[in-house]
Enzyme design. Structure first.
Site, short mmCIF file in Angstrom:
data_model
loop_
_atom_site.label_atom_id
_atom_site.label_comp_id
_atom_site.label_asym_id
_atom_site.label_seq_id
_atom_site.Cartn_x
_atom_site.Cartn_y
_atom_site.Cartn_z
N SER A 1 0.87 -1.18 0.00
CA SER A 1 0.00 0.00 0.00
C SER A 1 0.90 1.23 0.00
O SER A 1 1.67 1.44 0.94
CB SER A 1 -0.91 0.01 1.23
N ARG A 2 0.83 2.02 -1.07
CA ARG A 2 1.74 3.16 -1.21
C ARG A 2 1.23 4.42 -0.51
O ARG A 2 1.94 5.41 -0.44
CB ARG A 2 1.98 3.46 -2.69
N VAL A 3 -0.02 4.38 -0.04
CA VAL A 3 -0.61 5.57 0.59
C VAL A 3 -1.15 5.26 1.98
O VAL A 3 -0.94 6.02 2.94
CB VAL A 3 -1.77 6.13 -0.29
#
Length: 503
Positions: A365-367
């Protein structure tokens, strides 16, 4: 005879010119010259616009998609069995749109906004185009609020924030739709509106999903949009755009929306079918050259708006299907590059009986990590490290009969982490319970508990969390865990487990 006819014609022209234009019912019409599955070629609509709706005999609508010099290519949005070459086609002078309203909550509709659930018409005073520009960068706010799925393996390792786009991918029958349905169920009483967009699925599958949502009292905050496998490919193509316009209506009024696209693999195939029939040039794997663009312009519409532009959010969970675990295929790589992270479901983990079959090493998950509760963030680093060590040692231990004591301890703890990550479907868990469970597992409180009693231990820990109001309040108010609070909670868990399980 000819002179008389010409004279009558001249009189008719003079009468028409003498009257105001508004008094005449003028229509621009075309003629069907060719028909194939889901598309029609029409001659005569010289002034028609791209994506304009046109009407065929029997009230069937079509959307203009190809503007060629001598004819236009039209995507059909309804049954086309009765349409034939030579039929008349009328312009509507309207762009393809969908009615939007709060009344759609709890309803089952098609991509044109028509009800499919036999509950009567939906009252809607407003319509929005299905194709809309994504909000500009200056209208967007940072993503800071978590969207809890209720699934331990996701909320702990690949958390999702409101306004994020998180891809769910995996082979067929690995539990992709189940994760999306669990997430919808978990939004019950959380003021999040959910839209489930079914693309190209069998009606029997969609009916089961509707029944599950009814059973868990989750249909009242959900809209089901269905473009079935038996529908024309044009409906499957416009479905995700129509569902997003419906979601944007709620987002722009300041509400949080979760939208599930199930699945974009079928959406890409329907677009490929339409493009080939419309004689657009094929590219890699026969997909047209703009296949990346049709998904990027869809998913760019998901965001979190600034307060002065409504303050709502639109969170997207697109689903795609991989073939033989091939993440580097054309459509999966396209969507991985568009989205803010992916949840990968492994068939090998699924076959081992671990559900949900989330591959922690491949999922990211990049955010969402920024939105995670601080107390959860404190323990997830240790969780990832411990589980990664366990997976490597588990493979290595298969080649060795003798293991030292430290390795055995790591293996035993890893087995308990894996067991704790398991979760039955349709039973989302509150985030405070999740934190309590992982605190106990990672700090060795469950090391003495038999593996077959881990699930019972989790239920006991969940009760302790709900009884300890101060502990829950601290977590929900985004507080961090100091040593005294953590040790006090762990001692409480240990005492209760000894008393109830007798270990």
């Amino acid at each position: 005879m000819l002179k008389e006819q010409l004279s009558l014609f001249d009189e008719a022209i003079e009468l028409t010119v003498a009257e105001p234009l508004e008094a005449h019912d003028l229509e621009e019409i075309g003629t069907v010259i060719a028909l194939d599955r889901g598309i029609a070629m029409v001659r005569g609509l010289s002034a028609v616009k791209n994506q304009e709706l046109v009407q065929f005999p029997g009230g069937v609508m079509g959307m203009v998609y190809n503007l060629d010099p001598h004819y236009v290519g039209i995507i059909l949005l309804g049954g086309f069995e009765h349409i034939k070459a030579g039929d008349c086609v009328k312009r509507t002078f309207m762009v393809a749109d969908i009615p939007v309203s709060d009344s759609f909550l709890g309803r089952v509709i098609n991509p044109l906004g028509n009800p499919l659930d036999e509950k009567g018409p939906v009252d809607a005073q407003r319509r929005l185009p299905i194709e809309r520009e994504a909000p500009p960068i200056m209208h967007r706010a940072p993503i800071h609020d978590p969207l809890q799925t209720g699934i331990k393996a996701i909320d702990s390792v690949v958390p999702i924030g409101k306004g994020q786009r998180e891809l769910i991918l995996g082979d067929r029958q690995t539990g992709k739709t189940t994760i999306a349905i669990d997430t919808i169920i978990n939004q019950r009483d959380k003021n999040v509106i959910c839209i489930y967009c079914s693309i190209g699925q069998q009606i029997s599958s969609v009916t089961k999903i509707i029944e599950i949502l009814k059973r868990y009292n989750a249909l009242k905050h959900t809209i089901i949009m269905v473009a079935g496998a038996e529908d024309p490919p044009g409906l499957a193509y416009i479905a995700p755009y129509a569902a997003t316009s419906l979601g944007e209506f709620f987002m722009e009024s300041g509400r949080d929306v979760l939208i599930v696209y199930d699945d974009l693999t079928k959406h890409a195939r329907s677009y490929r079918e339409l493009s080939l029939l419309l004689e657009r040039p094929p590219g890699r794997e026969a997909y047209p050259g703009d296949i990346f663009y049709i998904h990027s312009r869809l998913l760019e519409r998901s965001t979190h708006l600034k307060e002065k532009y409504g303050g709502g959010s639109l969170t997207a969970l697109p689903i795609i299907e991989t073939q033989a675990e091939n993440l580097s295929a054309y459509i999966p790589t396209n969507l991985i590059s568009i989205t803010d992270g992916q949840i990968y479901l492994s068939p090998k983990i699924f076959q081992m009986g671990n559900f949900p079959a989330v591959n922690i090493g491949t999922s990211v998950s990049r955010v969402g990590g920024k939105t995670q509760l601080p107390a959860y963030r404190q323990i997830t680093g240790m969780l990832k490290l411990s589980y990664s060590q366990f997976e490597e040692l588990e493979i290595f231990s298969g080649f060795s009969a003798k293991l030292d004591e430290d390795t055995l301890k790591t293996l035993e703890k890893g087995k308990r982490i894996r067991k704790a990550l398991n979760q039955p479907k349709y039973s989302p868990i509150d985030v405070t319970e999740q934190i309590g469970i992982f605190l106990a597992v990672l700090n060795g409180v469950l090391d003495s508990v038999d593996l077959d009693k881990i699930e019972e231990s989790e239920q006991i820990i969940g009760k302790i969390v709900w009884e300890n109001e101060a502990f829950r309040t601290l977590l929900m108010n985004r507080g961090t865990l100091d040593n005294d609070t953590k040790n006090g909670f762990l001692q409480m868990v240990e005492d209760r487990l000894k008393k109830e399980l007798g270990f």
